[in-house]
Write a protein that holds these residues in place. Structure first.
Motif, PDB file in Angstrom:
ATOM      1  N   GLY A 131      -7.665 -23.375  39.220  1.00 13.84           N
ATOM      2  CA  GLY A 131      -8.237 -22.126  38.737  1.00 13.84           C
ATOM      3  C   GLY A 131      -7.259 -21.115  38.186  1.00 13.84           C
ATOM      4  O   GLY A 131      -7.432 -19.914  38.363  1.00 13.84           O
ATOM      5  N   ALA A 132      -6.229 -21.560  37.470  1.00 13.81           N
ATOM      6  CA  ALA A 132      -5.223 -20.641  36.942  1.00 13.81           C
ATOM      7  C   ALA A 132      -5.821 -19.702  35.901  1.00 13.81           C
ATOM      8  O   ALA A 132      -6.600 -20.111  35.040  1.00 13.81           O
ATOM      9  N   ALA A 133      -5.435 -18.436  35.978  1.00 15.98           N
ATOM     10  CA  ALA A 133      -5.934 -17.428  35.038  1.00 15.98           C
ATOM     11  C   ALA A 133      -5.655 -17.827  33.597  1.00 15.98           C
ATOM     12  O   ALA A 133      -6.522 -17.703  32.727  1.00 15.98           O
ATOM     13  N   SER A 134      -4.462 -18.335  33.330  1.00 16.95           N
ATOM     14  CA  SER A 134      -4.115 -18.690  31.950  1.00 16.95           C
ATOM     15  C   SER A 134      -5.007 -19.799  31.410  1.00 16.95           C
ATOM     16  O   SER A 134      -5.390 -19.786  30.232  1.00 16.95           O
ATOM     17  N   ASP A 135      -5.395 -20.737  32.262  1.00 13.04           N
ATOM     18  CA  ASP A 135      -6.284 -21.815  31.829  1.00 13.04           C
ATOM     19  C   ASP A 135      -7.684 -21.276  31.522  1.00 13.04           C
ATOM     20  O   ASP A 135      -8.290 -21.628  30.508  1.00 13.04           O
ATOM     21  N   TYR A 136      -8.197 -20.433  32.384  1.00 14.06           N
ATOM     22  CA  TYR A 136      -9.518 -19.855  32.149  1.00 14.06           C
ATOM     23  C   TYR A 136      -9.523 -18.984  30.893  1.00 14.06           C
ATOM     24  O   TYR A 136     -10.470 -18.997  30.109  1.00 14.06           O
ATOM     25  N   VAL A 137      -8.465 -18.225  30.685  1.00 13.82           N
ATOM     26  CA  VAL A 137      -8.370 -17.379  29.494  1.00 13.82           C
ATOM     27  C   VAL A 137      -8.317 -18.250  28.233  1.00 13.82           C
ATOM     28  O   VAL A 137      -8.959 -17.938  27.227  1.00 13.82           O
ATOM     29  N   THR A 138      -7.604 -19.364  28.288  1.00 14.42           N
ATOM     30  CA  THR A 138      -7.551 -20.278  27.141  1.00 14.42           C
ATOM     31  C   THR A 138      -8.941 -20.792  26.787  1.00 14.42           C
ATOM     32  O   THR A 138      -9.327 -20.830  25.620  1.00 14.42           O
ATOM     33  N   VAL A 139      -9.721 -21.165  27.792  1.00 16.21           N
ATOM     34  CA  VAL A 139     -11.084 -21.662  27.557  1.00 16.21           C
ATOM     35  C   VAL A 139     -11.955 -20.543  26.978  1.00 16.21           C
ATOM     36  O   VAL A 139     -12.693 -20.753  26.008  1.00 16.21           O
ATOM     37  N   ALA A 140     -11.873 -19.349  27.564  1.00 16.05           N
ATOM     38  CA  ALA A 140     -12.681 -18.222  27.067  1.00 16.05           C
ATOM     39  C   ALA A 140     -12.324 -17.882  25.629  1.00 16.05           C
ATOM     40  O   ALA A 140     -13.218 -17.661  24.794  1.00 16.05           O
ATOM     41  N   LYS A 141     -11.038 -17.878  25.312  1.00 13.93           N
ATOM     42  CA  LYS A 141     -10.612 -17.592  23.936  1.00 13.93           C
ATOM     43  C   LYS A 141     -11.084 -18.673  22.971  1.00 13.93           C
ATOM     44  O   LYS A 141     -11.454 -18.378  21.837  1.00 13.93           O
ATOM     45  N   ALA A 142     -11.076 -19.924  23.406  1.00 18.78           N
ATOM     46  CA  ALA A 142     -11.550 -21.011  22.548  1.00 18.78           C
ATOM     47  C   ALA A 142     -13.018 -20.790  22.192  1.00 18.78           C
ATOM     48  O   ALA A 142     -13.427 -20.975  21.036  1.00 18.78           O
ATOM     49  N   CYS A 143     -13.810 -20.384  23.164  1.00 17.57           N
ATOM     50  CA  CYS A 143     -15.225 -20.095  22.896  1.00 17.57           C
ATOM     51  C   CYS A 143     -15.343 -18.905  21.951  1.00 17.57           C
ATOM     52  O   CYS A 143     -16.089 -18.959  20.965  1.00 17.57           O
ATOM     53  N   LEU A 144     -14.623 -17.845  22.218  1.00 21.78           N
ATOM     54  CA  LEU A 144     -14.683 -16.663  21.357  1.00 21.78           C
ATOM     55  C   LEU A 144     -14.214 -16.961  19.933  1.00 21.78           C
ATOM     56  O   LEU A 144     -14.690 -16.337  18.979  1.00 21.78           O
ATOM     57  N   ASN A 145     -13.312 -17.919  19.783  1.00 23.05           N
ATOM     58  CA  ASN A 145     -12.801 -18.294  18.460  1.00 23.05           C
ATOM     59  C   ASN A 145     -13.714 -19.269  17.725  1.00 23.05           C
ATOM     60  O   ASN A 145     -13.411 -19.664  16.603  1.00 23.05           O
ATOM     61  N   THR A 146     -14.793 -19.682  18.356  1.00 18.37           N
ATOM     62  CA  THR A 146     -15.739 -20.626  17.752  1.00 18.37           C
ATOM     63  C   THR A 146     -17.051 -19.887  17.544  1.00 18.37           C
ATOM     64  O   THR A 146     -17.768 -19.595  18.506  1.00 18.37           O
ATOM     65  N   ALA A 147     -17.374 -19.591  16.300  1.00 19.22           N
ATOM     66  CA  ALA A 147     -18.548 -18.774  15.995  1.00 19.22           C
ATOM     67  C   ALA A 147     -19.830 -19.342  16.604  1.00 19.22           C
ATOM     68  O   ALA A 147     -20.713 -18.586  17.016  1.00 19.22           O
ATOM     69  N   PHE A 172     -14.563 -17.127  41.788  1.00 23.63           N
ATOM     70  CA  PHE A 172     -14.777 -16.378  43.020  1.00 23.63           C
ATOM     71  C   PHE A 172     -14.315 -17.220  44.201  1.00 23.63           C
ATOM     72  O   PHE A 172     -14.545 -18.429  44.227  1.00 23.63           O
ATOM     73  N   ASP A 173     -13.682 -16.583  45.185  1.00 18.15           N
ATOM     74  CA  ASP A 173     -13.171 -17.313  46.346  1.00 18.15           C
ATOM     75  C   ASP A 173     -14.315 -17.688  47.292  1.00 18.15           C
ATOM     76  O   ASP A 173     -15.482 -17.403  47.021  1.00 18.15           O
ATOM     77  N   SER A 174     -13.970 -18.303  48.402  1.00 19.30           N
ATOM     78  CA  SER A 174     -14.991 -18.797  49.331  1.00 19.30           C
ATOM     79  C   SER A 174     -15.778 -17.669  50.005  1.00 19.30           C
ATOM     80  O   SER A 174     -16.807 -17.916  50.625  1.00 19.30           O
ATOM     81  N   ASN A 175     -15.313 -16.432  49.878  1.00 16.23           N
ATOM     82  CA  ASN A 175     -16.045 -15.268  50.387  1.00 16.23           C
ATOM     83  C   ASN A 175     -16.784 -14.536  49.271  1.00 16.23           C
ATOM     84  O   ASN A 175     -17.196 -13.390  49.436  1.00 16.23           O
ATOM     85  N   TYR A 176     -16.910 -15.187  48.129  1.00 15.95           N
ATOM     86  CA  TYR A 176     -17.598 -14.635  46.958  1.00 15.95           C
ATOM     87  C   TYR A 176     -16.911 -13.390  46.396  1.00 15.95           C
ATOM     88  O   TYR A 176     -17.548 -12.559  45.757  1.00 15.95           O
ATOM     89  N   GLN A 177     -15.615 -13.298  46.631  1.00 16.57           N
ATOM     90  CA  GLN A 177     -14.847 -12.189  46.076  1.00 16.57           C
ATOM     91  C   GLN A 177     -14.177 -12.648  44.784  1.00 16.57           C
ATOM     92  O   GLN A 177     -13.673 -13.768  44.709  1.00 16.57           O
ATOM     93  N   PRO A 178     -14.159 -11.774  43.755  1.00 12.87           N
ATOM     94  CA  PRO A 178     -13.520 -12.187  42.509  1.00 12.87           C
ATOM     95  C   PRO A 178     -12.019 -12.394  42.692  1.00 12.87           C
ATOM     96  O   PRO A 178     -11.360 -11.629  43.380  1.00 12.87           O
ATOM     97  N   LYS A 179     -11.540 -13.468  42.085  1.00 14.30           N
ATOM     98  CA  LYS A 179     -10.109 -13.760  42.119  1.00 14.30           C
ATOM     99  C   LYS A 179      -9.423 -13.055  40.945  1.00 14.30           C
ATOM    100  O   LYS A 179     -10.083 -12.585  40.016  1.00 14.30           O
ATOM    101  N   ALA A 180      -8.117 -13.056  40.948  1.00 18.30           N
ATOM    102  CA  ALA A 180      -7.354 -12.489  39.823  1.00 18.30           C
ATOM    103  C   ALA A 180      -7.746 -13.205  38.517  1.00 18.30           C
ATOM    104  O   ALA A 180      -7.772 -12.580  37.455  1.00 18.30           O
ATOM    105  N   THR A 181      -8.088 -14.462  38.622  1.00 15.29           N
ATOM    106  CA  THR A 181      -8.523 -15.229  37.453  1.00 15.29           C
ATOM    107  C   THR A 181      -9.754 -14.587  36.830  1.00 15.29           C
ATOM    108  O   THR A 181      -9.855 -14.463  35.608  1.00 15.29           O
ATOM    109  N   HIS A 182     -10.692 -14.168  37.642  1.00 13.69           N
ATOM    110  CA  HIS A 182     -11.914 -13.515  37.164  1.00 13.69           C
ATOM    111  C   HIS A 182     -11.554 -12.270  36.347  1.00 13.69           C
ATOM    112  O   HIS A 182     -12.082 -12.045  35.260  1.00 13.69           O
ATOM    113  N   ILE A 183     -10.645 -11.491  36.879  1.00 16.28           N
ATOM    114  CA  ILE A 183     -10.239 -10.253  36.196  1.00 16.28           C
ATOM    115  C   ILE A 183      -9.551 -10.571  34.871  1.00 16.28           C
ATOM    116  O   ILE A 183      -9.795  -9.904  33.870  1.00 16.28           O
TER     117      ILE A 183
END
Length: 186
Positions: A131-147, A172-183
């Motif tokens: 769940g690395a933040a950089s990996d999630y951001v890469t996926v989100a950017k790929a979607c945003l870059n695809t009309a 979200f962690d096992s307590n349903y709290q957002p992780k730094a990745t979410h932010i």
């Protein structure tokens, strides 16, 4: 006979929930080699079961959005071939994205290839081991870059609910709290 049973079942369900759902009609129907997976439907009806599966809900609810959801790019050829007289039965393609840390390099190419069909594209079942933040951001950017990319859906809410729980793959962690990745994704 087999066709009418399938059509009646789908029409009944689609009619019952008309106007209320997006529908994954066919899910994980390909083998690794892009051939149709063996099933009661493909064994009896061949590839024609796909067309039938998309026609029936459209009759019951003309407004329904119908997805083909898979992890295999074989769905590109199928989406392009399942038509009749220029009519498209499939509205959108969902790509299942179960990744490992650092394995996001091909996401943009995949979304671009799927979007080449002219259909909307969605990332479905997203989870990334570690769940690395950089990996999630890469996926989100790929979607945003695809009309044609219209949404991203994670495979579960918190790590505790994931089929890959020990690798902490979600936002979200096992307590349903957002992780730094979410932010970072936000």
């Amino acid at each position: 006979m087999q066709t009418s049973v399938m059509q009646n079942h789908i029409a009944t369900l689609a009619g019952l929930y008309a106007g209320k759902i997006y529908a994954d009609v066919c899910n994980k129907i390909f083998n690794e080699d892009c051939a149709l997976r063996s099933s009661v439907f493909s064994n009896i009806l061949g590839q024609d079961f796909v067309r039938i599966a998309y026609q029936a809900p459209r009759v019951a609810d003309p407004t329904v959005i119908l997805y083909l959801n898979d992890y295999n790019l074989g769905m590109i050829n199928l989406a392009n071939s399942v038509s009749s007289g220029g009519t498209r039965y499939i509205d959108a393609l969902g790509t299942q994205v179960h990744l490992y840390a650092g394995g996001t390099g091909g996401v943009q190419a995949t979304l671009t290839a799927l979007a080449s069909t002219g259909l909307d594209v969605a990332i479905t079942e997203l989870d990334i081991s570690g769940g690395a933040a950089s990996d999630y951001v890469t996926v989100a950017k790929a979607c945003l870059n695809t009309a044609k990319c219209v949404k991203i859906t994670s495979w579960g809410v918190s790590d505790t609910n994931s089929w890959r729980a020990s690798s902490t793959p979600l936002l979200f962690d096992s307590n349903y709290q957002p992780k730094a990745t979410h932010i970072s994704v936000i």
